[in-house]
Scaffold this motif. Structure first.
Motif, PDB file in Angstrom:
ATOM      1  N   ASP A   1      -9.269  13.895   5.063  1.00 30.42           N
ATOM      2  CA  ASP A   1      -9.563  13.022   3.923  1.00 30.42           C
ATOM      3  C   ASP A   1     -11.025  13.180   3.500  1.00 30.42           C
TER       4      ASP A   1
ATOM      5  N   ASP B   1      -2.397   5.942   0.966  1.00 32.33           N
ATOM      6  CA  ASP B   1      -3.439   6.261  -0.015  1.00 32.33           C
ATOM      7  C   ASP B   1      -2.879   6.611  -1.389  1.00 32.33           C
TER       8      ASP B   1
ATOM      9  N   LYS C   1     -15.238   6.595   0.605  1.00 33.98           N
ATOM     10  CA  LYS C   1     -13.991   6.240  -0.079  1.00 33.98           C
ATOM     11  C   LYS C   1     -14.216   5.092  -1.050  1.00 33.98           C
TER      12      LYS C   1
ATOM     13  N   ASP D   1      -4.590   5.990  -5.020  1.00 39.71           N
ATOM     14  CA  ASP D   1      -5.166   7.228  -5.553  1.00 39.71           C
ATOM     15  C   ASP D   1      -4.731   7.450  -7.004  1.00 39.71           C
TER      16      ASP D   1
ATOM     17  N   GLU E   1       0.790  -1.229   0.000  1.00 40.86           N
ATOM     18  CA  GLU E   1       0.000   0.000   0.000  1.00 40.86           C
ATOM     19  C   GLU E   1       0.824   1.282   0.000  1.00 40.86           C
TER      20      GLU E   1
ATOM     21  N   ARG F   1      -4.401  16.135  -1.949  1.00 41.15           N
ATOM     22  CA  ARG F   1      -4.418  14.789  -1.376  1.00 41.15           C
ATOM     23  C   ARG F   1      -2.988  14.266  -1.218  1.00 41.15           C
TER      24      ARG F   1
END
Length: 495
Positions: free
Chosen positions: A382, A447, A228, A451, A77, A438
């Motif tokens: 977020d 993320d 999300k 993303d 991740e 972001r």
């Protein structure tokens, strides 16, 4: 989740459920300080309200495991993104370089660990959902515990589906070989199951808890996670509706960005959901998070120095943006808590500030360094940026600008000379501004990689690292799982 019932916690520390899964963690934040007393077999479990509480506490406890928060999670991740490097020394855990360079194969141990970690969570949730309904107990508490299990199951399936695409969908504990050895569900089927769980959870979960239960999943957490999930499917009206609702639940940004990630601001007004971690002296089973240990400054206070901020991330911040220092520990600087950041030749020159735990924080040989650092999963910032993105995609630039400004206003910290307001109403330009926001606001929070993929920019952003379209949108299904399935599980293209 600071305090729980004594009996339930002891059972959560170590119980055997269905004769296959050993639970050796608790999810108390600061209360339990005794070692597990026994390993309870399944046939004497699922009898009482305390058992129900213990089973859900164990679900939370597993969220902080190695597979959920350390090497497997950081590899899948984070390290693959342009914001992070492998870290540590050149030869230490060199296999993690395969994530940086997109050479990962189906036999990689971190991919397998991540897969197994999510299905361990799901299995524990399914055991709760299958067994707690039959327990005679307080009806309202029963409904809430089932909703908490659905939230965690949805969270784990979301991590799986964005990492692998369609995966096996288990919504009950398998009782036959055929039920266990299922083929992959489609991506759409997995997302539908996630959304149903989150709808069910949000309908039951409270907006907040008393001090004893702070840290459990809330209505806001279920709604924000659903937003999300909807964002990854480009369901922009739903994203906007859900985030608007969360924005009315009383969350707020802390005044100082760096403080959001410190121990004394865990479960703050900005926190929508955190994985609860704790240091309990002499109780290894209850203090097992290595999230901070593996990322802390290498060879200082026993930290390992992996998953370090990249030069690209350091250059991404606007001049004067205090989030740069709030995100990155630079070698040669001293932290506000008084720790000088040093480095040996060949070691990283930057470390992630977000998992930082001061070097003098209590520690003993039974527990990982920094094991009390909570993992921030969803923050209110977020939510605001999801709201801005959805509003812009729907042509509502006014709301998009308002939401992004709330995030930049906090970062500006009263200094009008930095971080000017975003004012463009051009949809393309505003989209780019939101993407950038972001990147810098949520940096090193796992993320960025996904993303960029969902935004359709991976070939450009990650291409220089070796990322290939029509392959690297997902990771390989672990080969051991395919072999165990005797070919029922199929591999992702390109692997």
């Amino acid at each position: 989740m600071k305090i729980y019932n004594h009996t339930a916690l002891r059972k959560a520390c170590a119980i055997v459920i269905t004769g296959t899964i050993l639970l050796s963690t608790s999810c108390t934040k600061s209360f339990l300080d005794v070692p597990p007393q026994a390993k309870q077999p399944a046939e004497t479990f699922w009898k009482s309200q305390d058992d129900a509480l213990a089973s859900v506490n164990a679900v939370y406890g597993n969220l902080r495991s190695w597979s959920n928060t350390a090497f497997p999670a950081l590899a899948v991740e984070s390290i693959a993104s342009d914001e992070a490097d492998k870290g540590s020394s050149t030869n230490d855990a060199s296999y993690l370089n395969d994530f940086e360079n997109f050479r990962v194969t189906s036999t990689d141990g971190q991919v397998l660990g991540f897969w197994e970690g999510q299905y361990q969570n799901i299995n524990l949730c399914n055991q709760v959902l299958d067994n707690v309904p039959g327990i005679e107990m307080d009806a309202n508490l029963k409904s809430r515990l089932l909703a908490e299990a659905k939230f965690v199951r949805a969270y784990s399936y979301f991590r799986l589906v964005r990492a692998f695409g369609g995966v096996r969908l288990h919504l009950n504990v398998p009782s036959t070989p055929e039920q266990f050895n299922k083929p992959r569900a489609s991506r759409e089927e997995v997302y539908a199951a996630i959304e149903k769980d989150l709808d069910d959870a949000a309908a039951v979960l409270p907006a907040s808890y008393s001090t004893a239960d702070v840290g459990r999943a809330t209505k806001g957490a279920a709604l924000a996670l659903h937003a999300k999930v909807a964002m990854y499917q480009q369901k922009w009206p739903l994203v906007l509706s859900l985030t608007n609702t969360v924005m009315g639940l009383g969350y707020s940004l802390l005044p100082d960005y760096q403080s959001v990630f410190r121990l004394n601001h865990e479960n703050s007004s900005e926190s929508v959901f955190e994985i609860q971690c704790e240091y309990n002296p002499g109780t290894k089973d209850a203090s097992n998070s290595q999230y901070a240990q593996v990322q802390g400054v290498r060879d200082q206070a026993g930290y390992w120095g992996f998953n370090t901020p990249s030069a690209e991330l350091a250059a991404a911040f606007e001049t004067g943006d205090p989030r740069r220092e709030g995100t990155i520990l630079f070698v040669g600087n001293t932290t506000p808590q008084g720790d000088l950041i040093t480095s040996a030749p060949g070691d990283p020159v930057r470390y992630s500030h977000k998992p930082y735990v001061p070097f003098a924080t209590p520690y003993d040989n039974n527990n990982p360094r920094g094991g009390q650092q909570n993992v921030r999963v969803i923050r209110y910032a977020d939510v605001l940026l999801m709201n801005a993105e959805a509003a812009n995609e729907l042509g509502n630039s006014g709301q998009a600008l308002s939401s992004i400004e709330q995030v930049r206003l906090r970062a500006r910290q009263g200094n009008p000379a930095i971080l000017p307001k975003v004012t463009t109403t051009d949809q393309t330009a505003l989209r780019a501004a939101i993407y950038h926001e972001r990147q810098v606001e949520l940096a090193m929070e796992s993320d960025r990689y996904f993303d960029v993929i969902r935004q359709g920019r991976a070939a450009v952003v990650f291409g220089p690292k070796g990322w290939k379209a029509n392959k690297n949108e997902v990771w390989p299904i672990p080969n051991t799982q395919i072999e165990l399935s005797v070919g029922v599980l199929t591999q992702n293209p390109g692997y």
